[in-house]
Write a protein that holds these residues in place. Sequence first.
Motif, short mmCIF file in Angstrom:
data_model
loop_
_atom_site.label_atom_id
_atom_site.label_comp_id
_atom_site.label_asym_id
_atom_site.label_seq_id
_atom_site.Cartn_x
_atom_site.Cartn_y
_atom_site.Cartn_z
N LYS A 46 -89.31 -47.42 6.83
CA LYS A 46 -88.19 -47.06 7.68
C LYS A 46 -87.89 -45.57 7.54
CE LYS A 46 -85.75 -51.46 7.74
NZ LYS A 46 -84.49 -52.15 7.44
N TYR A 47 -87.57 -44.95 8.67
CA TYR A 47 -87.19 -43.54 8.71
C TYR A 47 -85.85 -43.42 9.43
CZ TYR A 47 -92.03 -42.34 7.52
OH TYR A 47 -93.25 -42.23 6.90
N ILE A 48 -85.03 -42.47 8.98
CA ILE A 48 -83.79 -42.15 9.65
C ILE A 48 -84.09 -41.01 10.62
CG2 ILE A 48 -81.36 -41.52 9.36
CD1 ILE A 48 -82.12 -44.07 7.88
N VAL A 49 -83.69 -41.17 11.89
CA VAL A 49 -84.01 -40.19 12.94
C VAL A 49 -82.71 -39.68 13.55
CG1 VAL A 49 -85.17 -39.86 15.15
CG2 VAL A 49 -86.20 -41.32 13.42
N HIS A 50 -82.66 -38.37 13.80
CA HIS A 50 -81.50 -37.73 14.42
C HIS A 50 -81.59 -37.89 15.94
CE1 HIS A 50 -78.15 -35.01 14.78
NE2 HIS A 50 -78.82 -34.26 15.63
N ASP A 51 -80.54 -38.46 16.54
CA ASP A 51 -80.46 -38.66 17.99
C ASP A 51 -79.22 -37.92 18.49
OD1 ASP A 51 -80.53 -39.58 20.59
OD2 ASP A 51 -79.84 -41.59 20.10
N ILE A 65 -90.23 -36.39 15.83
CA ILE A 65 -90.97 -35.25 15.32
C ILE A 65 -90.26 -34.70 14.08
CG2 ILE A 65 -89.79 -33.56 16.78
CD1 ILE A 65 -92.59 -32.22 17.11
N GLU A 66 -91.05 -34.22 13.14
CA GLU A 66 -90.51 -33.71 11.89
C GLU A 66 -89.69 -32.44 12.13
OE1 GLU A 66 -92.27 -33.30 7.40
OE2 GLU A 66 -93.52 -32.64 9.06
N CYS A 67 -88.60 -32.29 11.41
CA CYS A 67 -87.76 -31.11 11.53
C CYS A 67 -87.24 -30.74 10.13
CB CYS A 67 -86.59 -31.36 12.49
SG CYS A 67 -85.45 -32.63 11.94
N ARG A 68 -86.39 -29.74 10.08
CA ARG A 68 -85.81 -29.37 8.79
C ARG A 68 -84.92 -30.51 8.30
NH1 ARG A 68 -80.47 -27.99 9.09
NH2 ARG A 68 -79.64 -27.69 11.19
N LYS A 74 -82.63 -37.72 6.21
CA LYS A 74 -82.94 -37.50 7.62
C LYS A 74 -83.72 -36.21 7.82
CE LYS A 74 -79.43 -38.08 10.47
NZ LYS A 74 -78.35 -37.80 11.44
N SER A 75 -85.04 -36.35 8.15
CA SER A 75 -85.89 -35.18 8.36
C SER A 75 -86.70 -35.29 9.65
CB SER A 75 -86.86 -35.00 7.19
OG SER A 75 -86.15 -34.69 6.02
N PHE A 76 -86.31 -36.20 10.54
CA PHE A 76 -86.97 -36.36 11.83
C PHE A 76 -85.92 -36.32 12.93
CE2 PHE A 76 -90.15 -38.10 9.03
CZ PHE A 76 -91.34 -37.73 9.62
N SER A 77 -86.33 -35.81 14.10
CA SER A 77 -85.43 -35.82 15.25
C SER A 77 -86.15 -36.49 16.42
CB SER A 77 -85.00 -34.41 15.63
OG SER A 77 -86.11 -33.64 16.00
N LEU A 78 -85.37 -37.03 17.34
CA LEU A 78 -85.91 -37.75 18.49
C LEU A 78 -86.70 -36.80 19.37
CD1 LEU A 78 -85.95 -40.36 20.22
CD2 LEU A 78 -83.89 -39.50 21.32
N HIS A 79 -87.93 -37.18 19.71
CA HIS A 79 -88.78 -36.37 20.58
C HIS A 79 -88.76 -36.93 21.99
CE1 HIS A 79 -92.80 -34.78 22.01
NE2 HIS A 79 -92.12 -33.68 21.73
N LYS A 80 -89.08 -38.24 22.13
CA LYS A 80 -88.99 -38.89 23.44
C LYS A 80 -88.94 -40.40 23.27
CE LYS A 80 -93.98 -38.63 24.18
NZ LYS A 80 -95.04 -38.12 25.04
N VAL A 81 -88.44 -41.06 24.32
CA VAL A 81 -88.37 -42.52 24.35
C VAL A 81 -89.63 -43.01 25.05
CG1 VAL A 81 -87.08 -44.51 25.16
CG2 VAL A 81 -85.86 -42.47 24.41
N LEU A 82 -90.41 -43.86 24.37
CA LEU A 82 -91.66 -44.36 24.93
C LEU A 82 -91.43 -45.57 25.83
CD1 LEU A 82 -93.85 -44.07 21.72
CD2 LEU A 82 -93.74 -42.48 23.64
#
Length: 88
Positions: A46-51, A65-68, A74-82
């Motif tokens: 499981k990963y926590i993602v910033h939306d 996608i990985e971010c700061r 929380k080190s990932f942010s939303l890139h796109k909804v598939l």
Amino acid sequence: MSNEQAHKRVIQGKVVTKAGDKSVTILVERRVTHPKYRKIVKRFKKYIVHDESNAVKVGDMIEAIECRPLSKRKSFSLHKVLSVGVEA
């Protein structure tokens, strides 16, 4: 340093929890071969993602996608909804 952007990891997963404001939890599945028995088994993480816009719902398939680091986990942010899923 070069002008090229550093390689950032991209992960795909299903939204399982919408916890708090601007945060979702995704479940990422990967398939690995068992070292002894050579059977393909599933491993989950499981990963926590910033939306930022609170756009996704439980059941959606997203790409992150990985971010700061934005918080402790929380080190990932939303890139796109598939694909849009059905909330259970």
